[in-house]
Motif scaffolding. Structure first.
Motif, short mmCIF file in Angstrom:
data_model
loop_
_atom_site.label_atom_id
_atom_site.label_comp_id
_atom_site.label_asym_id
_atom_site.label_seq_id
_atom_site.Cartn_x
_atom_site.Cartn_y
_atom_site.Cartn_z
N LEU A 97 0.84 -1.20 0.00
CA LEU A 97 0.00 0.00 0.00
C LEU A 97 0.88 1.26 0.00
O LEU A 97 0.56 2.24 -0.68
CB LEU A 97 -0.95 -0.02 1.20
N GLU A 98 1.98 1.22 0.73
CA GLU A 98 2.91 2.36 0.74
C GLU A 98 3.47 2.63 -0.66
O GLU A 98 3.78 3.76 -1.00
CB GLU A 98 4.06 2.11 1.73
N ALA A 99 3.60 1.56 -1.44
CA ALA A 99 4.10 1.70 -2.81
C ALA A 99 3.00 2.11 -3.79
O ALA A 99 3.22 2.16 -5.00
CB ALA A 99 4.75 0.39 -3.25
N GLY A 100 1.79 2.36 -3.27
CA GLY A 100 0.69 2.80 -4.11
C GLY A 100 0.03 1.69 -4.90
O GLY A 100 -0.60 1.91 -5.93
N LYS A 101 0.20 0.46 -4.41
CA LYS A 101 -0.36 -0.70 -5.13
C LYS A 101 -1.50 -1.34 -4.33
O LYS A 101 -1.51 -1.29 -3.11
CB LYS A 101 0.74 -1.72 -5.40
N VAL A 102 -2.41 -1.95 -5.06
CA VAL A 102 -3.54 -2.64 -4.44
C VAL A 102 -3.13 -4.10 -4.20
O VAL A 102 -2.78 -4.80 -5.15
CB VAL A 102 -4.79 -2.61 -5.35
N PRO A 103 -3.17 -4.58 -2.95
CA PRO A 103 -2.83 -5.99 -2.71
C PRO A 103 -3.97 -6.94 -3.12
O PRO A 103 -5.12 -6.70 -2.77
CB PRO A 103 -2.64 -6.07 -1.19
N ILE A 104 -3.60 -7.98 -3.85
CA ILE A 104 -4.50 -9.13 -4.01
C ILE A 104 -3.80 -10.31 -3.33
O ILE A 104 -2.72 -10.72 -3.75
CB ILE A 104 -4.77 -9.48 -5.49
N VAL A 105 -4.42 -10.82 -2.28
CA VAL A 105 -3.81 -11.89 -1.50
C VAL A 105 -4.43 -13.23 -1.87
O VAL A 105 -5.66 -13.35 -1.95
CB VAL A 105 -3.99 -11.61 0.01
N LEU A 106 -3.57 -14.22 -2.10
CA LEU A 106 -4.03 -15.57 -2.43
C LEU A 106 -3.71 -16.51 -1.27
O LEU A 106 -2.54 -16.75 -0.97
CB LEU A 106 -3.35 -16.07 -3.70
N GLY A 107 -4.76 -17.04 -0.60
CA GLY A 107 -4.54 -18.04 0.45
C GLY A 107 -4.49 -19.41 -0.19
O GLY A 107 -4.83 -19.55 -1.36
N GLY A 108 -4.09 -20.28 0.55
CA GLY A 108 -4.00 -20.43 1.97
C GLY A 108 -5.38 -20.47 2.67
O GLY A 108 -6.42 -20.16 2.11
N ASP A 109 -5.29 -20.95 3.92
CA ASP A 109 -6.53 -20.99 4.69
C ASP A 109 -6.85 -19.59 5.21
O ASP A 109 -6.03 -18.68 5.10
CB ASP A 109 -6.46 -22.05 5.81
N HIS A 110 -8.05 -19.43 5.79
CA HIS A 110 -8.54 -18.08 6.07
C HIS A 110 -7.77 -17.37 7.19
O HIS A 110 -7.94 -16.16 7.37
CB HIS A 110 -10.05 -18.11 6.36
N SER A 111 -6.92 -18.09 7.91
CA SER A 111 -6.16 -17.39 8.96
C SER A 111 -5.24 -16.32 8.36
O SER A 111 -4.85 -15.38 9.06
CB SER A 111 -5.39 -18.37 9.86
N VAL A 112 -4.91 -16.39 7.07
CA VAL A 112 -4.08 -15.34 6.44
C VAL A 112 -4.74 -13.96 6.55
O VAL A 112 -4.05 -12.94 6.56
CB VAL A 112 -3.76 -15.62 4.95
N ALA A 113 -6.07 -13.94 6.66
CA ALA A 113 -6.79 -12.67 6.73
C ALA A 113 -6.39 -11.85 7.96
O ALA A 113 -6.43 -10.61 7.92
CB ALA A 113 -8.30 -12.91 6.73
N ALA A 114 -6.00 -12.52 9.03
CA ALA A 114 -5.56 -11.79 10.23
C ALA A 114 -4.35 -10.92 9.88
O ALA A 114 -4.21 -9.79 10.38
CB ALA A 114 -5.22 -12.76 11.36
N GLY A 115 -3.48 -11.40 9.00
CA GLY A 115 -2.33 -10.62 8.54
C GLY A 115 -2.72 -9.57 7.53
O GLY A 115 -2.26 -8.42 7.61
N THR A 116 -3.55 -9.93 6.56
CA THR A 116 -3.95 -8.98 5.53
C THR A 116 -4.62 -7.76 6.15
O THR A 116 -4.25 -6.61 5.88
CB THR A 116 -4.94 -9.63 4.53
N VAL A 117 -5.63 -8.02 6.99
CA VAL A 117 -6.39 -6.90 7.56
C VAL A 117 -5.49 -6.06 8.48
O VAL A 117 -5.60 -4.83 8.50
CB VAL A 117 -7.64 -7.43 8.32
N ALA A 118 -4.56 -6.70 9.19
CA ALA A 118 -3.63 -5.94 10.03
C ALA A 118 -2.82 -4.97 9.18
O ALA A 118 -2.66 -3.79 9.53
CB ALA A 118 -2.70 -6.90 10.78
N GLY A 119 -2.32 -5.44 8.04
CA GLY A 119 -1.50 -4.59 7.17
C GLY A 119 -2.28 -3.43 6.59
O GLY A 119 -1.81 -2.29 6.58
#
Ligand SMILES: [Mn+2]
Length: 314
Positions: A97-119
């Motif tokens: 996000l700091e680089a001005g880009k939109v993240p698209i995250v590919l899981g993995g199980d849903h626990s990855v969302a705890a990291g995505t939303v934190a970021g």
């Protein structure tokens, strides 16, 4: 940057960074660690670029594998390893996000969302802004180590995001909750554990069940959900668990449950998200190629991503 849309999309071209998180420690049915690969093989990058977006792939966040590690606390299995991965992943999302880009995250199980939303939440917190969250899922994923019948952490990420624990996952970047309950909206749930119902009330999150979609239709539900998540926020993260969609169309998922969204309902939801133009980041989780049929769940995941990023029928 230009703000005009191409004739083929409903949103302006975005700079996108794809991040894979091949995590399968959060659940007992193995195979979702191959999810990022399956979605890449289905042509995610090329098809987003065909829409006019500029896409780069950051590769995968490093993840421990079950064979190397001990399960640990049976009430929250592999929590240490999952927290380590989510913390690294959250940093990468923040940098994206700091680089001005939109993240698209590919899981993995849903626990990855705890990291995505934190970021995502941390990036906007530094600008004194809040974010909303659209959680699209058959399940509510709001168990805690005390309530979970299985001890599988993929049933806990929403509890972590809302600050109900487990504390290790809740406290990434040292603040909690990551999203205000009024801006956190569950869409399409149909399989909720008993104690989770209590947690939903305690957290105060907004919920639209499959029955709401049946009775009111996808359009009305999505308009309400996006309004709630968008109220007073910079925009929202969209977390899409592929098990939201009926197993008829998405058989290759971590935890299939009958009675999910149809193929067209799922596309319509994504198209409405694109129309609103306020999505900050996107993620697709729980694609399991081991039980899929010729990768069609990953192909559907790519198609839905295209709809969320502005692909129009006409
Ligand atoms: Mn889920």
């Amino acid at each position: 940057m230009t703000t005009t849309t191409t004739p083929f999309t409903s949103i302006s071209p975005r700079k996108i960074r794809v991040i894979g998180v091949p995590l399968d420690l959060g659940q007992s049915r193995r195979g979702v660690d191959m999810g990022p690969s399956a979605v890449r093989v289905a042509g995610l990058e090329a098809r987003l670029e065909a829409l006019g977006h500029v896409v780069e792939d950051a590769g995968n966040v490093s993840v421990a594998i079950a064979e190397q590690k001990k399960e640990g606390d049976p009430r929250a299995k592999y929590l240490k390893e999952i927290t380590a991965t989510c913390t690294k992943h959250a940093e990468l999302v923040l940098k994206t996000l700091e680089a001005g880009k939109v993240p698209i995250v590919l899981g993995g199980d849903h626990s990855v969302a705890a990291g995505t939303v934190a970021g995502v939440a941390e990036f906007y917190r530094r600008q004194e802004q809040k974010i909303g969250l659209i959680w699209i899922d058959a399940h509510s994923d709001i168990n805690t180590p005390d309530s979970s019948p299985s001890g599988n952490v993929h049933g806990m990420p929403l509890a972590a995001i809302m600050g109900l624990g487990p504390p290790e996952l809740s406290n990434i970047f040292n603040f909690s909750p990551k999203v205000n309950p009024d801006n956190c909206v569950l869409v399409g749930v149909r399989d909720i554990d008993g104690i989770e119902k209590e947690h939903i009330r305690r957290a105060g999150v907004e919920v639209f069940t499959m029955r709401d979609i049946d009775e009111r239709g996808m359009r009305a539900v999505m308009e309400d959900a996006l309004r709630m998540a968008g109220r007073g926020t910079a925009g929202y993260h969209v977390s899409l668990d592929m098990d939201w969609i009926d197993p008829e169309d998405a058989p290759g998922v971590g935890t299939p449950v009958r009675g999910g969204a149809t193929y067209r309902e799922a596309h319509l939801a994504m198209e409405i998200i694109a129309d609103h133009g306020r999505m900050l980041s996107f993620e697709i989780v729980e694609v399991n190629p081991v039980i899929d049929e010729h990768n069609r769940t990953a192909v559907l995941a790519v198609e839905l991503t295209l709809s969320a990023f502005g692909k129009k029928i006409l």
